[in-house]
Design a protein around this motif. Structure first.
Motif, PDB file in Angstrom:
ATOM      1  N   PHE A  88       0.987  -1.187  -0.022  1.00 45.88           N
ATOM      2  CA  PHE A  88       0.127  -0.107  -0.080  1.00 45.88           C
ATOM      3  C   PHE A  88       0.940   1.455  -0.041  1.00 45.88           C
ATOM      4  O   PHE A  88       1.757   1.335   0.922  1.00 45.88           O
ATOM      5  CB  PHE A  88      -0.896  -0.094   1.162  1.00 45.88           C
ATOM      6  N   HIS A  89       0.456   2.136  -0.844  1.00 44.88           N
ATOM      7  CA  HIS A  89       1.291   3.470  -0.820  1.00 44.88           C
ATOM      8  C   HIS A  89       0.200   4.620  -0.259  1.00 44.88           C
ATOM      9  O   HIS A  89       0.720   5.297   0.584  1.00 44.88           O
ATOM     10  CB  HIS A  89       1.410   4.001  -2.237  1.00 44.88           C
ATOM     11  N   SER A  90      -0.821   4.936  -0.910  1.00 42.20           N
ATOM     12  CA  SER A  90      -1.824   5.882  -0.319  1.00 42.20           C
ATOM     13  C   SER A  90      -3.093   5.469  -0.882  1.00 42.20           C
ATOM     14  O   SER A  90      -3.597   4.619  -1.850  1.00 42.20           O
ATOM     15  CB  SER A  90      -1.369   7.172  -0.686  1.00 42.20           C
ATOM     16  N   TYR A  91      -4.085   5.962  -0.226  1.00 38.32           N
ATOM     17  CA  TYR A  91      -5.559   6.168  -0.322  1.00 38.32           C
ATOM     18  C   TYR A  91      -5.875   7.406  -1.066  1.00 38.32           C
ATOM     19  O   TYR A  91      -5.605   8.542  -0.476  1.00 38.32           O
ATOM     20  CB  TYR A  91      -6.495   5.850   0.811  1.00 38.32           C
ATOM     21  N   ALA A  92      -6.695   7.346  -2.120  1.00 40.21           N
ATOM     22  CA  ALA A  92      -7.436   8.429  -2.680  1.00 40.21           C
ATOM     23  C   ALA A  92      -8.712   8.354  -3.303  1.00 40.21           C
ATOM     24  O   ALA A  92      -9.044   7.357  -3.273  1.00 40.21           O
ATOM     25  CB  ALA A  92      -6.480   8.805  -3.954  1.00 40.21           C
ATOM     26  N   LEU A 122      -0.732   1.442  -5.073  1.00 44.60           N
ATOM     27  CA  LEU A 122       0.152   0.468  -4.880  1.00 44.60           C
ATOM     28  C   LEU A 122       1.544   0.598  -5.366  1.00 44.60           C
ATOM     29  O   LEU A 122       1.808   1.129  -6.547  1.00 44.60           O
ATOM     30  CB  LEU A 122      -0.381  -0.957  -5.164  1.00 44.60           C
ATOM     31  N   VAL A 123       2.602  -0.069  -4.902  1.00 47.93           N
ATOM     32  CA  VAL A 123       3.655  -0.191  -5.288  1.00 47.93           C
ATOM     33  C   VAL A 123       4.236  -1.602  -5.175  1.00 47.93           C
ATOM     34  O   VAL A 123       3.463  -2.523  -4.380  1.00 47.93           O
ATOM     35  CB  VAL A 123       4.843   0.690  -4.684  1.00 47.93           C
ATOM     36  N   HIS A 173       8.804  -0.095  -6.209  1.00 50.38           N
ATOM     37  CA  HIS A 173       9.024   0.284  -7.430  1.00 50.38           C
ATOM     38  C   HIS A 173       7.588   0.455  -8.190  1.00 50.38           C
ATOM     39  O   HIS A 173       6.663  -0.406  -8.014  1.00 50.38           O
ATOM     40  CB  HIS A 173       9.865  -0.077  -8.283  1.00 50.38           C
ATOM     41  N   GLY A 174       7.311   1.212  -9.145  1.00 51.56           N
ATOM     42  CA  GLY A 174       6.233   1.224 -10.022  1.00 51.56           C
ATOM     43  C   GLY A 174       5.050   1.966  -9.336  1.00 51.56           C
ATOM     44  O   GLY A 174       5.136   2.606  -8.081  1.00 51.56           O
ATOM     45  N   LEU A 175       3.958   2.034 -10.032  1.00 53.87           N
ATOM     46  CA  LEU A 175       2.693   2.619  -9.228  1.00 53.87           C
ATOM     47  C   LEU A 175       1.599   1.822  -9.938  1.00 53.87           C
ATOM     48  O   LEU A 175       1.303   1.938 -11.239  1.00 53.87           O
ATOM     49  CB  LEU A 175       2.618   4.205  -9.547  1.00 53.87           C
ATOM     50  N   TRP A 176       0.729   1.367  -9.259  1.00 56.38           N
ATOM     51  CA  TRP A 176      -0.494   0.921  -9.732  1.00 56.38           C
ATOM     52  C   TRP A 176      -1.895   1.456  -9.070  1.00 56.38           C
ATOM     53  O   TRP A 176      -1.584   1.770  -7.965  1.00 56.38           O
ATOM     54  CB  TRP A 176      -0.423  -0.879  -9.586  1.00 56.38           C
ATOM     55  N   LEU A 177      -3.101   1.338  -9.409  1.00 54.85           N
ATOM     56  CA  LEU A 177      -4.231   1.813  -8.678  1.00 54.85           C
ATOM     57  C   LEU A 177      -5.060   0.678  -8.503  1.00 54.85           C
ATOM     58  O   LEU A 177      -5.751  -0.199  -9.518  1.00 54.85           O
ATOM     59  CB  LEU A 177      -4.661   3.120  -9.720  1.00 54.85           C
ATOM     60  N   LEU A 178      -5.543   0.597  -7.431  1.00 50.01           N
ATOM     61  CA  LEU A 178      -6.521  -0.515  -6.940  1.00 50.01           C
ATOM     62  C   LEU A 178      -7.942   0.096  -6.755  1.00 50.01           C
ATOM     63  O   LEU A 178      -8.261   0.914  -6.203  1.00 50.01           O
ATOM     64  CB  LEU A 178      -6.229  -1.284  -5.622  1.00 50.01           C
ATOM     65  N   ASP A 179      -8.778  -0.382  -7.888  1.00 53.11           N
ATOM     66  CA  ASP A 179     -10.257  -0.023  -7.880  1.00 53.11           C
ATOM     67  C   ASP A 179     -10.865  -0.634  -6.666  1.00 53.11           C
ATOM     68  O   ASP A 179     -10.994  -1.932  -6.700  1.00 53.11           O
ATOM     69  CB  ASP A 179     -10.815  -0.242  -9.136  1.00 53.11           C
ATOM     70  N   THR A 180     -11.383   0.199  -5.834  1.00 49.16           N
ATOM     71  CA  THR A 180     -11.890  -0.439  -4.494  1.00 49.16           C
ATOM     72  C   THR A 180     -13.351  -0.906  -4.759  1.00 49.16           C
ATOM     73  O   THR A 180     -13.992  -1.432  -3.785  1.00 49.16           O
ATOM     74  CB  THR A 180     -11.853   0.578  -3.199  1.00 49.16           C
ATOM     75  N   ASN A 181     -13.974  -0.636  -5.845  1.00 46.49           N
ATOM     76  CA  ASN A 181     -15.406  -1.324  -5.988  1.00 46.49           C
ATOM     77  C   ASN A 181     -15.083  -2.553  -6.739  1.00 46.49           C
ATOM     78  O   ASN A 181     -16.092  -3.584  -6.542  1.00 46.49           O
ATOM     79  CB  ASN A 181     -15.968  -0.325  -7.125  1.00 46.49           C
ATOM     80  N   THR A 182     -14.081  -2.899  -7.634  1.00 49.05           N
ATOM     81  CA  THR A 182     -14.247  -3.984  -8.121  1.00 49.05           C
ATOM     82  C   THR A 182     -12.844  -5.063  -7.814  1.00 49.05           C
ATOM     83  O   THR A 182     -12.804  -6.329  -8.031  1.00 49.05           O
ATOM     84  CB  THR A 182     -13.788  -3.733  -9.876  1.00 49.05           C
ATOM     85  N   THR A 226       2.709   2.723 -14.122  1.00 46.33           N
ATOM     86  CA  THR A 226       4.020   2.825 -14.487  1.00 46.33           C
ATOM     87  C   THR A 226       4.747   1.645 -13.807  1.00 46.33           C
ATOM     88  O   THR A 226       4.495   1.503 -12.601  1.00 46.33           O
ATOM     89  CB  THR A 226       4.839   4.024 -14.320  1.00 46.33           C
ATOM     90  N   PRO A 227       5.401   0.896 -14.465  1.00 42.26           N
ATOM     91  CA  PRO A 227       5.982  -0.321 -13.711  1.00 42.26           C
ATOM     92  C   PRO A 227       7.341   0.085 -13.166  1.00 42.26           C
ATOM     93  O   PRO A 227       7.941  -0.746 -12.422  1.00 42.26           O
ATOM     94  CB  PRO A 227       6.326  -1.329 -15.037  1.00 42.26           C
ATOM     95  N   SER A 228       7.851   1.288 -13.325  1.00 41.63           N
ATOM     96  CA  SER A 228       9.333   1.696 -12.636  1.00 41.63           C
ATOM     97  C   SER A 228       9.169   3.141 -12.181  1.00 41.63           C
ATOM     98  O   SER A 228       8.029   3.724 -11.932  1.00 41.63           O
ATOM     99  CB  SER A 228      10.099   2.002 -14.231  1.00 41.63           C
ATOM    100  N   GLY A 229      10.225   3.393 -11.573  1.00 43.32           N
ATOM    101  CA  GLY A 229      10.257   4.575 -10.519  1.00 43.32           C
ATOM    102  C   GLY A 229       9.907   4.165  -9.124  1.00 43.32           C
ATOM    103  O   GLY A 229       9.298   3.353  -8.960  1.00 43.32           O
ATOM    104  N   SER A 230      10.586   5.331  -8.162  1.00 42.66           N
ATOM    105  CA  SER A 230      10.151   5.066  -6.798  1.00 42.66           C
ATOM    106  C   SER A 230       9.517   6.533  -6.642  1.00 42.66           C
ATOM    107  O   SER A 230       9.980   7.517  -6.171  1.00 42.66           O
ATOM    108  CB  SER A 230      11.371   5.041  -6.015  1.00 42.66           C
ATOM    109  N   TRP A 231       8.237   6.488  -6.293  1.00 40.58           N
ATOM    110  CA  TRP A 231       7.239   7.533  -6.138  1.00 40.58           C
ATOM    111  C   TRP A 231       6.860   8.050  -4.821  1.00 40.58           C
ATOM    112  O   TRP A 231       6.164   6.796  -4.132  1.00 40.58           O
ATOM    113  CB  TRP A 231       6.017   7.455  -7.044  1.00 40.58           C
ATOM    114  N   SER A 232       7.462   8.811  -4.172  1.00 42.46           N
ATOM    115  CA  SER A 232       7.219   9.289  -3.011  1.00 42.46           C
ATOM    116  C   SER A 232       5.808   9.860  -2.488  1.00 42.46           C
ATOM    117  O   SER A 232       5.392   9.402  -1.465  1.00 42.46           O
ATOM    118  CB  SER A 232       8.500  10.441  -2.353  1.00 42.46           C
TER     119      SER A 232
END
Length: 275
Positions: free
Chosen positions: A89-93, A99-100, A110-119, A126-132
């Protein structure tokens, strides 16, 4: 706890694997069992989680809780990636949970994904990068630009700041400081990142308003020595500015006044937004 009886009532216990912090929400006049990245910016909902298994596929139960009523919606997701890696878990919006990815048992991600909280479905940004940080439609990262002089020896090697557009997936460099180290401290409510730039001898703050555009502020000497910016940003943004935790103090930064000392002392923590 009730006085004078001394009777204790447990309002909430932290699920295994969840973040063991509490945050005070002034708008709701209550504490909630979640650190500020896992609370929606308006304070209306927060997420806590419990790990259902410690092996692939790392099924995890999410509790999406309404702050005002305590009612929750439960969602079970699989966090595993193959046999060694997993999403964290990275953060809730409002749009979902960011997610990372990382190898289980290691730090960072690394990377960044978005989890749909409905589905419960994930979408790769993006699969790369370290996003603070994720804020104002973008994600922010310290990065190393190897076309210019690197950060001083002994630093993490970040001499630039990069913004990722969450809608398009495109990246843009906002600041490059040859031979100096950059750490992201926070992002204000106008979407402007505050960074600390240092060279090993001294430091300054820069508030970035656009690529290549910034306003510079001094850093209190005590904060410079204690290490204001950690590996991950600790600034909490609200209408007052950016609240910043230091090793021995709490500061408030805003565009007009810069960085001001709010309280000095050991083991202090910003408990939540103040608007």
């Amino acid at each position: 706890m009730q006085f004078p009886e001394g009777r204790v009532t447990i309002a909430y216990s932290f699920p295994f694997g969840s973040d063991p912090y509490a945050t005070y929400l002034r708008s709701a006049n209550r504490w909630v069992p979640a650190n500020w990245p896992y609370i929606l910016p308006d304070g209306s909902r927060y997420v806590v989680w419990e790990s259902l298994e410690q092996q692939p596929p790392y099924r995890t139960r999410l509790h999406l809780v309404e702050t005002a009523t305590g009612q929750e919606r439960v969602l079970t997701v699989e966090m595993g990636i193959g046999t060694r890696d997993a999403y964290f878990f990275h953060s809730y919006a409002p749009e979902g949970i960011y997610l990372v990815a990382a190898t289980v048992g290691t730090s960072g991600g690394h990377g960044l994904w978005l989890l749909d909280t409905n589905t419960g479905l994930r979408r790769e940004i993006t699969p790369s990068g370290s996003w603070s940080m994720v804020a104002a439609g973008g994600a922010w990262a310290n990065a190393n630009d190897d076309t210019v002089a690197p950060a001083p020896p002994g630093y993490a090697g970040s001499n630039s700041v990069v913004r990722l557009d969450l809608r398009t997936g495109q990246t843009q460099v906002w600041l490059v400081t040859p031979g100096r180290q950059i750490d992201i401290v926070g992002v204000d409510q106008a979407g402007r990142p505050l960074v600390m730039v240092s060279n090993g001898l001294g430091a300054e703050l820069q508030l970035l308003s656009a690529p290549g555009q910034s306003q510079t502020y001094p850093v209190p000497q005590a904060a410079t020595h204690a290490g204001l910016a950690n590996a991950y940003p600790n600034g909490i943004s609200d209408a007052n500015g950016i609240w910043i935790e230091d090793a021995d103090a709490i500061y408030l930064f805003d565009q007009q006044h810069g960085m001001r000392l709010v309280m000095a002392g050991r083991y202090l923590r910003v408990a939540g937004r103040c608007d």
